[in-house]
Design a protein around this motif. Structure first.
Motif, PDB file in Angstrom:
ATOM      1  N   GLY A  46       1.620  17.081 -21.848  1.00  0.00           N
ATOM      2  CA  GLY A  46       0.753  16.031 -22.111  1.00  0.00           C
ATOM      3  C   GLY A  46       0.741  14.893 -20.897  1.00  0.00           C
ATOM      4  N   ALA A  47       1.434  15.107 -19.942  1.00  0.00           N
ATOM      5  CA  ALA A  47       1.331  14.322 -18.995  1.00  0.00           C
ATOM      6  C   ALA A  47      -0.056  13.778 -18.416  1.00  0.00           C
ATOM      7  N   ARG A  48      -0.125  12.690 -17.805  1.00  0.00           N
ATOM      8  CA  ARG A  48      -1.646  12.272 -17.327  1.00  0.00           C
ATOM      9  C   ARG A  48      -1.349  12.467 -15.737  1.00  0.00           C
ATOM     10  N   VAL A  49      -1.984  13.385 -14.970  1.00  0.00           N
ATOM     11  CA  VAL A  49      -1.698  13.808 -13.813  1.00  0.00           C
ATOM     12  C   VAL A  49      -3.081  13.485 -12.596  1.00  0.00           C
ATOM     13  N   VAL A  50      -2.965  12.703 -11.545  1.00  0.00           N
ATOM     14  CA  VAL A  50      -4.059  12.661 -10.581  1.00  0.00           C
ATOM     15  C   VAL A  50      -3.509  13.296  -9.409  1.00  0.00           C
ATOM     16  N   TRP A  51      -4.738  13.987  -8.767  1.00  0.00           N
ATOM     17  CA  TRP A  51      -4.387  14.581  -7.271  1.00  0.00           C
ATOM     18  C   TRP A  51      -4.831  13.277  -6.327  1.00  0.00           C
ATOM     19  N   VAL A  52      -4.048  13.030  -5.239  1.00  0.00           N
ATOM     20  CA  VAL A  52      -4.131  11.971  -4.297  1.00  0.00           C
ATOM     21  C   VAL A  52      -4.367  12.677  -3.085  1.00  0.00           C
ATOM     22  N   PRO A  53      -5.763  12.552  -2.540  1.00  0.00           N
ATOM     23  CA  PRO A  53      -6.044  13.345  -1.065  1.00  0.00           C
ATOM     24  C   PRO A  53      -5.106  12.951  -0.162  1.00  0.00           C
ATOM     25  N   THR A  54      -4.792  13.728   0.526  1.00  0.00           N
ATOM     26  CA  THR A  54      -4.136  13.394   1.778  1.00  0.00           C
ATOM     27  C   THR A  54      -4.316  12.268   2.581  1.00  0.00           C
ATOM     28  N   ARG A  55      -5.678  12.198   2.826  1.00  0.00           N
ATOM     29  CA  ARG A  55      -6.352  11.067   3.738  1.00  0.00           C
ATOM     30  C   ARG A  55      -5.811   9.676   3.092  1.00  0.00           C
ATOM     31  N   LEU A  56      -6.003   9.600   1.741  1.00  0.00           N
ATOM     32  CA  LEU A  56      -5.639   8.307   0.878  1.00  0.00           C
ATOM     33  C   LEU A  56      -4.185   7.929   1.215  1.00  0.00           C
ATOM     34  N   MET A  57      -3.372   9.070   0.947  1.00  0.00           N
ATOM     35  CA  MET A  57      -1.911   8.806   1.266  1.00  0.00           C
ATOM     36  C   MET A  57      -1.395   8.378   2.396  1.00  0.00           C
ATOM     37  N   ALA A  58      -2.237   8.789   3.723  1.00  0.00           N
ATOM     38  CA  ALA A  58      -1.787   8.629   5.055  1.00  0.00           C
ATOM     39  C   ALA A  58      -2.404   7.150   5.124  1.00  0.00           C
ATOM     40  N   ALA A  59      -3.469   6.663   4.706  1.00  0.00           N
ATOM     41  CA  ALA A  59      -3.830   5.372   4.812  1.00  0.00           C
ATOM     42  C   ALA A  59      -2.812   4.249   4.092  1.00  0.00           C
ATOM     43  N   ALA A  60      -2.625   4.540   2.889  1.00  0.00           N
ATOM     44  CA  ALA A  60      -1.516   3.520   2.293  1.00  0.00           C
ATOM     45  C   ALA A  60      -0.203   3.722   3.015  1.00  0.00           C
ATOM     46  N   ARG A  61       0.076   4.789   3.519  1.00  0.00           N
ATOM     47  CA  ARG A  61       1.446   4.880   4.358  1.00  0.00           C
ATOM     48  C   ARG A  61       1.426   3.963   5.523  1.00  0.00           C
ATOM     49  N   ALA A  62       0.106   4.004   6.077  1.00  0.00           N
ATOM     50  CA  ALA A  62      -0.014   3.212   7.649  1.00  0.00           C
ATOM     51  C   ALA A  62      -0.024   1.594   7.168  1.00  0.00           C
ATOM     52  N   SER A  63      -0.446   1.185   5.993  1.00  0.00           N
ATOM     53  CA  SER A  63      -0.554   0.033   5.636  1.00  0.00           C
ATOM     54  C   SER A  63       0.802  -0.478   5.125  1.00  0.00           C
ATOM     55  N   GLY A  64       1.617   0.131   4.953  1.00  0.00           N
ATOM     56  CA  GLY A  64       2.874  -0.298   4.425  1.00  0.00           C
ATOM     57  C   GLY A  64       3.769  -0.921   5.260  1.00  0.00           C
ATOM     58  N   ARG A  65       4.663  -1.668   4.933  1.00  0.00           N
ATOM     59  CA  ARG A  65       5.698  -2.586   5.610  1.00  0.00           C
ATOM     60  C   ARG A  65       6.785  -1.438   6.415  1.00  0.00           C
ATOM     61  N   GLU A  66       7.182  -0.165   5.679  1.00  0.00           N
ATOM     62  CA  GLU A  66       7.931   0.601   6.274  1.00  0.00           C
ATOM     63  C   GLU A  66       7.574   1.499   7.033  1.00  0.00           C
ATOM     64  N   ARG A  67       8.069   1.368   8.420  1.00  0.00           N
ATOM     65  CA  ARG A  67       7.197   2.432   9.361  1.00  0.00           C
ATOM     66  C   ARG A  67       7.943   3.742   9.411  1.00  0.00           C
ATOM     67  N   GLY A  68       7.274   4.702   9.966  1.00  0.00           N
ATOM     68  CA  GLY A  68       7.896   5.988  10.189  1.00  0.00           C
ATOM     69  C   GLY A  68       7.387   7.004   9.041  1.00  0.00           C
ATOM     70  N   LYS A  69       8.037   8.138   8.927  1.00  0.00           N
ATOM     71  CA  LYS A  69       7.426   9.097   8.147  1.00  0.00           C
ATOM     72  C   LYS A  69       8.838   9.900   7.464  1.00  0.00           C
ATOM     73  N   SER A  70       8.708   9.932   6.253  1.00  0.00           N
ATOM     74  CA  SER A  70       9.809  10.672   5.356  1.00  0.00           C
ATOM     75  C   SER A  70       9.181  10.990   3.927  1.00  0.00           C
ATOM     76  N   ASP A  71       9.764  11.959   3.282  1.00  0.00           N
ATOM     77  CA  ASP A  71       9.377  12.259   2.141  1.00  0.00           C
ATOM     78  C   ASP A  71       9.449  11.053   1.061  1.00  0.00           C
ATOM     79  N   PRO A  72      10.602  10.054   1.085  1.00  0.00           N
ATOM     80  CA  PRO A  72      10.220   9.164   0.345  1.00  0.00           C
ATOM     81  C   PRO A  72       9.214   8.222   0.655  1.00  0.00           C
ATOM     82  N   ILE A  73       8.825   7.792   1.943  1.00  0.00           N
ATOM     83  CA  ILE A  73       7.669   7.135   2.389  1.00  0.00           C
ATOM     84  C   ILE A  73       6.388   7.793   1.888  1.00  0.00           C
ATOM     85  N   ASP A  74       6.296   9.029   2.287  1.00  0.00           N
ATOM     86  CA  ASP A  74       5.039   9.528   1.643  1.00  0.00           C
ATOM     87  C   ASP A  74       4.848   9.478   0.217  1.00  0.00           C
TER      88      ASP A  74
END
Length: 359
Positions: A83-111
Motif C-alpha cells: 500500500g505504499a506510494r512510490v514514484v520513479w525518479v528519472p536518472t537525469r533528475l537525480m543527477a541534476a539534484a546531486r550536482a546542485s547539492g552541497r556534498e560533492r562526489g558520488k556515493s550510494d548515500p549521495i545518490d
C-alpha cells in the motif's frame, strides 16, 4: 529529535543496486534525517520497511526510487503490495539534484539523497503501480528485441561466410524468410563437406531457430494486445509490436494526470531556449527514450501514408517559416503523444466498463 515533531512529510530516496539498496530519508524541506543500507532480499526489504515506518511515524510517507527497473523491480512491487506510494525518479533528475547539492562526489548515500530531493522538487512525477499486463508486455518485447539483435548479428556473420565460400551464394534479399533459408541450406549441403561449410550451415540453422522464436513471441504479443488496445491499434503506424512497446513502457496510462505529463514522460515536450521575445525550442533529450523512439517511427510512417499527419506537418511549417524540418517532426511527435495518450485512456475506460455484446 526535536525537529521530528515539525516533520509533516518524509520522502525515502532509494539508490538501487544488484547487491544492495541504499535509502535516505528527508523531510519536506529536503533535510536529511537518516540513512539505511540493506540487501535486496525479502528479509532486507522487510527491515527497510520497518526502518522507514519508524522514521516516518505519524507523517505522510513517499518512496522515491531511481528508475532502474532491472534492479529495483522487486523492491517497487513489494512496496506497492503493502500500500505504499512510490514514484520513479528519472536518472537525469537525480543527477541534476546531486550536482546542485552541497556534498560533492558520488556515493550510494549521495545518490539516494539526490533521488529524494528530486522527488520533492518534481511533485508531478507519475506514481508507480502494479500492472501485470504492462509488465508482461515489457518482458516479451524486451525478449523479442534481444532475439532480433541476435538474429541480425548471425545474419551478418552468415553473409561474410557465404562471401568467403562463394559470393554467388549470398542472396540479395533478406535472410529472415524460412523459404530463403531452406534454399540456402540445400545449396550449402550440395557443396563438398568442409569445416567452413559446416559452420555456415550451423549459422543458417541458428537464424532459422531465432526466427521461429521471434514469430512465437509476436503471436503471444498479438494475443495480449489485440483485446486490450483497439483504439491504440487504430492509429496509423501503430502495429501490434509498437502497441505492446507503448503499453509496456507507459506502465499504466492512469499514472499521468494530463497529456502534458505524458508528453514530458515520452520526451516530446518542447524545451524553451529563448529570451528577448523570440520563442525558440530545442530537442528534449529526456524522458523515456523507448517511447520516444516509438513516436518517431509512427511519425515517419504517418508522414508517408497518412494525409492528416502530412497536413498537420505542413500547416505547422507554414506557421513557423524559420523552423527546421526536424522541428516540424518534433511538433508532429508532440501531437502524436496527445493522440496516443487519449487512445490509451479510451482503452483503459473500455476495460473498466466493457460494453455488453448485442443479443
Amino acid at each position: 529529535m526535536e525537529g521530528a515533531r515539525a516533520v509533516s512529510m518524509v520522502v525515502i530516496g532509494i539508490d538501487p543496486h544488484k547487491s544492495s539498496h541504499t535509502a535516505v530519508a528527508v523531510d519536506q524541506l529536503g533535510r536529511k534525517l537518516a540513512q539505511h543500507t540493506t540487501k535486496p532480499d525479502p528479509d532486507g526489504l522487510l527491515r527497510l520497511r520497518i526502518w522507514a515506518s519508524k522514521i516516518a511515524a505519524g507523517t505522510q510517507l513517499l518512496w522515491a526510487v531511481e528508475d532502474g527497473r532491472g534492479v529495483a523491480g522487486a523492491l517497487v512491487r513489494t512496496l506497492i503490495g503493502t500500500g505504499a506510494r512510490v514514484v520513479w525518479v528519472p536518472t537525469r533528475l537525480m543527477a541534476a539534484a546531486r550536482a546542485s547539492g552541497r556534498e560533492r562526489g558520488k556515493s550510494d548515500p549521495i545518490d539516494a539523497l539526490a533521488v529524494a530531493r528530486a522527488a520533492l522538487r518534481e511533485p508531478g512525477l507519475p506514481t508507480a503501480h502494479l500492472d501485470q499486463t504492462a509488465l508482461d508486455l515489457r518482458l516479451l518485447t524486451d525478449r523479442r528485441e534481444q532475439l532480433v539483435r541476435q538474429r541480425t548479428a548471425a545474419i551478418n556473420r552468415l553473409r561474410w561466410a557465404l562471401h568467403d565460400i562463394d559470393p554467388a551464394l549470398d542472396p540479395a534479399g533478406a535472410l529472415t524468410r524460412p523459404a530463403r533459408l531452406a534454399e540456402l541450406t540445400t545449396a550449402l549441403t550440395a557443396l563438398p563437406p568442409t569445416v567452413r561449410r559446416d559452420l555456415t550451415l550451423d549459422l543458417v540453422t541458428e537464424i532459422a531457430a531465432l526466427g521461429t522464436q521471434i514469430t512465437e513471441l509476436e503471436h503471444r504479443l498479438s494475443a495480449l494486445v489485440t483485446p486490450i488496445a483497439p483504439n491504440l491499434l487504430a492509429i496509423v503506424g501503430v502495429s501490434v509490436i509498437t502497441a505492446a512497446k507503448i503499453i509496456g513502457e507507459t506502465a499504466g496510462i492512469t499514472r499521468f494526470r494530463s497529456t502534458a505529463a505524458y508528453a514530458a514522460h515520452t520526451g516530446t515536450a518542447p524545451i524553451p531556449v529563448w529570451s528577448s521575445g523570440k520563442p525558440q525550442y530545442r530537442l528534449n533529450r529526456g524522458g523515456n527514450r523507448q517511447l520516444n523512439t516509438c513516436l518517431h517511427r509512427i511519425a515517419i510512417t504517418q508522414l508517408a501514408h497518412h494525409p492528416p499527419a502530412r497536413n498537420y506537418h505542413d500547416n505547422w511549417t507554414r506557421h513557423h517559416p524559420h523552423a527546421t524540418t526536424k522541428a516540424a517532426l518534433r511538433a508532429l511527435k508532440r501531437h502524436l503523444a496527445n493522440t496516443i495518450y487519449h487512445a490509451q485512456r479510451a482503452d483503459h475506460t473500455h476495460q473498466q466498463h466493457p460494453q455488453p455484446h448485442p443479443a
